[in-house]
Design a protein around this motif. Structure first.
Motif, short mmCIF file in Angstrom:
data_model
loop_
_atom_site.label_atom_id
_atom_site.label_comp_id
_atom_site.label_asym_id
_atom_site.label_seq_id
_atom_site.Cartn_x
_atom_site.Cartn_y
_atom_site.Cartn_z
N HIS A 401 -23.16 47.50 -36.25
CA HIS A 401 -24.44 47.55 -36.95
C HIS A 401 -25.48 46.61 -36.35
CE1 HIS A 401 -21.99 49.41 -40.23
NE2 HIS A 401 -23.07 50.15 -40.30
N GLN A 402 -25.05 45.46 -35.84
CA GLN A 402 -26.03 44.50 -35.31
C GLN A 402 -26.50 44.88 -33.92
OE1 GLN A 402 -23.74 40.91 -35.65
NE2 GLN A 402 -24.27 40.58 -37.80
N LEU A 403 -25.61 45.35 -33.06
CA LEU A 403 -25.98 45.62 -31.66
C LEU A 403 -26.16 47.10 -31.38
CD1 LEU A 403 -23.59 43.12 -29.81
CD2 LEU A 403 -25.90 42.74 -30.71
N ILE A 404 -25.13 47.91 -31.66
CA ILE A 404 -25.16 49.32 -31.24
C ILE A 404 -26.16 50.12 -32.07
CG2 ILE A 404 -23.77 51.40 -31.01
CD1 ILE A 404 -21.36 49.56 -30.51
N LYS A 405 -26.00 50.07 -33.40
CA LYS A 405 -26.93 50.82 -34.26
C LYS A 405 -28.23 50.06 -34.49
CE LYS A 405 -23.67 53.68 -36.90
NZ LYS A 405 -23.17 54.04 -38.26
N GLY A 406 -28.14 48.74 -34.59
CA GLY A 406 -29.32 47.95 -34.90
C GLY A 406 -30.19 47.68 -33.68
N GLY A 407 -29.76 46.74 -32.83
CA GLY A 407 -30.58 46.34 -31.69
C GLY A 407 -30.91 47.48 -30.75
N PHE A 408 -29.94 48.33 -30.44
CA PHE A 408 -30.20 49.41 -29.48
C PHE A 408 -30.91 50.60 -30.12
CE2 PHE A 408 -28.80 53.36 -27.36
CZ PHE A 408 -29.40 53.14 -26.12
N LYS A 409 -30.26 51.24 -31.10
CA LYS A 409 -30.81 52.49 -31.65
C LYS A 409 -32.08 52.24 -32.48
CE LYS A 409 -29.75 55.81 -35.32
NZ LYS A 409 -30.58 55.14 -36.33
N ASP A 410 -31.96 51.39 -33.50
CA ASP A 410 -33.07 51.23 -34.44
C ASP A 410 -34.23 50.44 -33.87
OD1 ASP A 410 -31.60 52.63 -36.29
OD2 ASP A 410 -30.81 50.85 -37.29
N HIS A 411 -33.96 49.59 -32.88
CA HIS A 411 -35.03 48.75 -32.34
C HIS A 411 -35.50 49.24 -30.97
CE1 HIS A 411 -33.28 45.33 -35.03
NE2 HIS A 411 -33.98 46.20 -35.72
N LEU A 412 -34.71 49.03 -29.94
CA LEU A 412 -35.19 49.26 -28.57
C LEU A 412 -35.56 50.71 -28.29
CD1 LEU A 412 -32.86 46.88 -26.52
CD2 LEU A 412 -35.16 46.48 -27.38
N VAL A 413 -34.68 51.65 -28.66
CA VAL A 413 -34.98 53.06 -28.40
C VAL A 413 -36.23 53.48 -29.16
CG1 VAL A 413 -34.15 55.42 -28.66
CG2 VAL A 413 -32.59 53.64 -27.87
N ASP A 414 -36.35 53.03 -30.39
CA ASP A 414 -37.53 53.36 -31.20
C ASP A 414 -38.78 52.71 -30.61
OD1 ASP A 414 -38.83 54.39 -33.68
OD2 ASP A 414 -39.11 52.25 -34.06
N TRP A 415 -38.64 51.48 -30.10
CA TRP A 415 -39.80 50.80 -29.53
C TRP A 415 -40.31 51.52 -28.28
CZ3 TRP A 415 -37.87 45.00 -29.75
CH2 TRP A 415 -37.80 44.61 -31.09
N VAL A 416 -39.42 52.07 -27.48
CA VAL A 416 -39.85 52.80 -26.29
C VAL A 416 -40.71 53.99 -26.68
CG1 VAL A 416 -39.04 54.29 -24.41
CG2 VAL A 416 -37.98 52.07 -24.79
N GLU A 417 -40.28 54.73 -27.69
CA GLU A 417 -41.06 55.89 -28.14
C GLU A 417 -42.41 55.45 -28.68
OE1 GLU A 417 -40.59 59.75 -31.14
OE2 GLU A 417 -38.83 58.61 -30.47
N ARG A 418 -42.43 54.37 -29.45
CA ARG A 418 -43.70 53.87 -29.99
C ARG A 418 -44.60 53.35 -28.87
NH1 ARG A 418 -41.11 50.16 -34.53
NH2 ARG A 418 -43.13 49.10 -34.46
N TYR A 419 -44.01 52.74 -27.86
CA TYR A 419 -44.79 52.25 -26.72
C TYR A 419 -45.46 53.40 -25.99
CZ TYR A 419 -45.91 50.35 -22.13
OH TYR A 419 -46.56 50.00 -20.98
N LEU A 420 -44.70 54.46 -25.72
CA LEU A 420 -45.25 55.61 -25.01
C LEU A 420 -46.38 56.26 -25.81
CD1 LEU A 420 -41.95 57.19 -23.64
CD2 LEU A 420 -43.67 55.90 -22.35
N ASN A 421 -46.21 56.36 -27.12
CA ASN A 421 -47.26 56.93 -27.96
C ASN A 421 -48.51 56.05 -27.94
OD1 ASN A 421 -46.45 59.46 -29.38
ND2 ASN A 421 -44.70 58.21 -29.97
#
Length: 768
Positions: A401-421
């Motif tokens: 929950h802290q790294l795989i689902k949290g830091g990677f999925k919920d944060h970094l991957v989402d931030w990339v999409e928001r950055y591109l937008n």
């Protein structure tokens, strides 16, 4: 503590630098080359004793264990019943109606011959499985409810309701774990510190290698010297709300799990019976009007903690005074329990910790504490009811929950999409994201890599989805985002893979700190670009505590919520698994049901030809040879292609399998059970069929390399006439199974793993 040579650990001679004046520090080298060694705790050293708690000499033989008969299939009548139940319920997961249909067909066949089917219907099958004795501990129940005063106008329906809490005695569950022969060789009874003598670096692995176990042993002995010689049993708890969806809606469960820190991490991660379901916590509900009121929220917290305290109550006496328990190696030991760690996601960690501070509670009024400090002043953590337990020290790292689902999925991957937008606008960002998905989908099939045919677009991300995407996401976004975004991902992934190791060294911890520092530095690109305003994210903040928690509890992969989430299954599956392990240990599952019947009747198998017998020579007696007779994607894929469908080959299923059997050899290769009958059966014919004229020479060089592996010369340097000559009969196999020792999260509890090797003679009529 720095490593010290073995001769220095003699508490009876000279000064004792560790403070143990009357005990000797035991040092044990754990590999033949003596590069790794362990210092074991000198006082809480798990001495063997008899059933009355009297210590025995170190060389005392174990007590004889009662043995079951080799033909005792109870509660099943025979092997056919057990294997059918295991096949239908555990392997195929057939629903009840289809189980009835299968049994009806079976009955229609055998009743004409005067026989009886193994089971009458699905209810009969379930009844027999439920009667399997797998160290069962009976379920109990207690009722809880609101006990405060109800003032006029404040009364709510939940205040008068009663809530059931189902549980099993954790003490009896732990006794079963300790007594299990399955864990006898995979259990640490004494806290230890492990070192690599080649570089004087400490290593952390299983729970008992951490500082918590050592320091807890120190505390116990210092408080009561009579506990010397006892065995520390750390209690690991975990809880995780889950929802089981059904056709008519959904059902919520709040399971509570228990494990012990003595078993190795590989066993706990292997989802065997080293993690046990011990309770279902109450989940009070009320009307929307009262659901968010402070009184109801406070009641739920108190209910949670009081329920935990009640369930664990049977462990309290042996947290002070050791009790005598039988262990899996057939020796008794005096054990003493201690609450050690709690596996939970962030939201539940907040509930567990109560964000509680005794000093503030003592100095201020409850309302002032809540309004000004955001603390719970009148909710007492369940750990307050047990000696030397601190919930704030028990909260373990949670990779899932802290790294795989949290830091990677919920944060970094989402931030990339928001950055591109934000940078390119929605229309162009969508095109870039589509290209990223195409890159992800284009990843070639390879062992250990998961394929994503549709890119990253799936509705429900599982932990396995996120772990698979972590391996391919970084190159997919290269060129579409700034270099600092790439560096952020790189630092984060390095951190994740370092802390997921089975063994963490002092050097690895230095690398963890370095990766964390770089991650914090480069993630500023997201704040500078306006994607995020603040990094006040609990799951990312938790990364700072990983080095300390590794020191305390060993490697984090042994304390991850993925372990408890994997236990959200029916108890019948556990019973079938335990029964299979028991029958296999007694040698009752060799061969197949049908082969055993023919062997008992003294008959040859009617479906086995002479060629089949030859082809099976290399695989008889091997219970790990599971390579398919025909590689997927050959005939099966061709049929699908002819029908205009996608081929049935599933590369996700072909990645390999974990093997739970103990390591016998470092590596072993097993050919498929049948060879290709339409292929040439001699060297010359195969050379012609494969259009490889020099195949006979290649074969001779290969045989030389196998028979003389010490010859370091290149094949071209070896005279051909010095190589073995073979021109006899041979068989061609299109698939094989490699079984090898490779400890990792993908491997089994003993570090063993299968990988399948397959060749396709024809794929969609286009070529091999």
């Amino acid at each position: 503590m720095s490593p010290v040579p073995a001769h220095a650990f003699n508490g009876h001679q000279g000064d004792d630098p560790f403070g143990y004046e009357h005990e000797a520090m035991r040092v044990e080298y754990i590999d033949p080359g003596k590069k790794l060694y362990r210092n074991y705790h000198p006082s809480l050293n798990a001495r063997k004793c008899d059933e009355h708690g009297q210590f025995l000499p170190d060389d005392a033989p174990p007590l004889p264990r009662a043995q079951k008969a080799s033909d005792d299939w109870a509660p099943y009548r025979n092997r056919v019943e057990f294997e059918l139940a295991d096949l239908l319920f555990r392997q195929l997961e057939i629903p009840a109606k289809k189980i009835d249909a299968v049994l009806d067909l079976w009955a229609a066949t055998v009743l004409q011959l005067g026989g009886q089917p193994p089971f009458a219907n699905h209810k009969d099958l379930y009844r027999v499985i439920d009667n399997t004795h797998a160290g069962d501990v009976k379920w109990k129940v207690f009722n809880v409810g609101f006990s405060g005063e109800q003032q006029d106008g404040d009364s709510a329906p939940w205040m008068s309701d009663s809530y059931e809490v189902w549980y099993r005695d954790p003490r009896e569950v732990i006794h079963n774990m300790l007594a299990s022969p399955e864990f006898a060789d995979e259990m640490d009874y004494v806290p230890y510190r492990e070192y690599d003598a080649s570089n004087d670096q400490r290593r952390w692995q299983d729970f008992m290698s951490g500082d918590w176990a050592w320091e807890q042993a120190d505390r116990i002995v210092n408080e009561d010297p009579t506990t010397a010689g006892a065995t520390l049993v750390p209690i690991i708890l975990g809880s995780d709300k889950t929802t089981v969806s059904v056709a008519t809606g959904q059902t919520d469960y709040y399971p509570l799990y228990l494990s012990i820190g003595n078993v190795h991490n590989t066993v706990r991660r292997g989802h065997r019976n080293a993690v046990a379901l011990i309770g279902f916590l109450a989940m009070p509900k009320t009307t929307r009007e009262h659901a968010s009121t402070p009184a109801f929220c406070k009641f739920k917290k108190k209910l949670f903690h009081s329920s935990l305290s009640r369930i664990l109550d049977s462990l309290r006496p042996a947290m002070k005074n050791p009790e005598t328990v039988l262990c899996g190696d057939d020796y008794y030991r005096r054990v003493i329990y201690a609450l050690a760690a709690y596996i939970a996601d962030y939201e539940e960690q907040v509930l567990l910790s109560c964000i509680h501070c005794d000093m503030i509670v003592d100095e201020f009024e409850l309302r002032h504490i809540h309004d000004n400090y955001g603390l719970d002043g009148d909710t007492v953590p369940f750990t307050n009811d047990f000696p030397c337990a601190d919930i704030h020290e028990m909260l373990s790292p949670d990779i899932l929950h802290q790294l795989i689902k949290g830091g990677f999925k919920d944060h970094l991957v989402d931030w990339v999409e928001r950055y591109l937008n934000r940078i390119h606008g929605k229309a162009k960002a969508e095109k870039i994201l589509d290209e990223i998905d195409r890159r992800i989908a284009a990843v070639a099939p390879f062992s250990g890599l998961r394929r994503f045919p549709q890119g990253r677009h799936f509705k429900q991300w599982t932990g396995d989805d996120s772990k698979g995407l972590m391996k391919v996401y970084l190159p997919a976004i290269e060129g579409f985002v700034p270099k600092d975004v790439i560096r952020t991902f790189r630092a984060f992934l390095e951190f994740c893979y370092l802390v997921r190791r089975n063994v963490v060294t002092e050097q690895a911890l230095i690398e963890v700190e370095d990766a964390l520092q770089r991650f914090h530095h480069f993630r500023e690109v997201f704040r500078n670009s306006g994607v995020v305003e603040s990094f006040s994210l609990p799951r990312q903040h938790a990364m700072k505590h990983y080095p300390h928690l590794i020191h305390q509890f060993g490697t984090p992969n042994g304390l991850c919520s993925s372990i408890t989430e994997s236990k959200h299954i029916k108890a019948r599956l556990d019973k079938l698994t335990v029964a299979r392990a028991d029958f296999k240990a007694r040698g009752m599952l060799n061969g197949t049901c049908l082969s055993n019947v023919f062997e008992a009747l003294g008959l040859a198998h009617p479906n086995e030809t002479r060629d089949d017998a030859e082809a099976n020579l290399d695989t008889q007696g091997s219970d790990i040879n599971e390579a398919h007779d025909q590689p997927r994607g050959a005939e099966g894929g061709q049929e699908a292609a002819d029908a205009g469908e996608e081929p049935t080959a599933s590369y996700e299923e072909e990645l390999g399998d974990a093997v739970d059997d103990p390591m016998v050899v470092d590596a072993h290769l097993s050919l498929a059970r049948t060879y290709q009958r339409k292929c040439a059966k001699d060297v010359t014919g195969l050379a012609t069929e494969l259009d490889i004229p020099h195949f006979p020479s290649l074969l001779r060089y290969f045989l030389h390399s196998q028979l003389d592996p010490t010859d370091a010369r290149h094949p071209e340097e070896i005279p051909l006439d010095k190589c073995p000559f073979y021109n006899g009969k041979l068989h061609v196999y299109n698939s094989a199974c490699s079984t090898f020792f490779a400890p990792s999260d993908l491997s089994g509890v003993h570090g063993m793993r299968h990988e399948y090797i397959r060749s396709c003679p024809m794929w969609r009529k286009e070529g091999p």
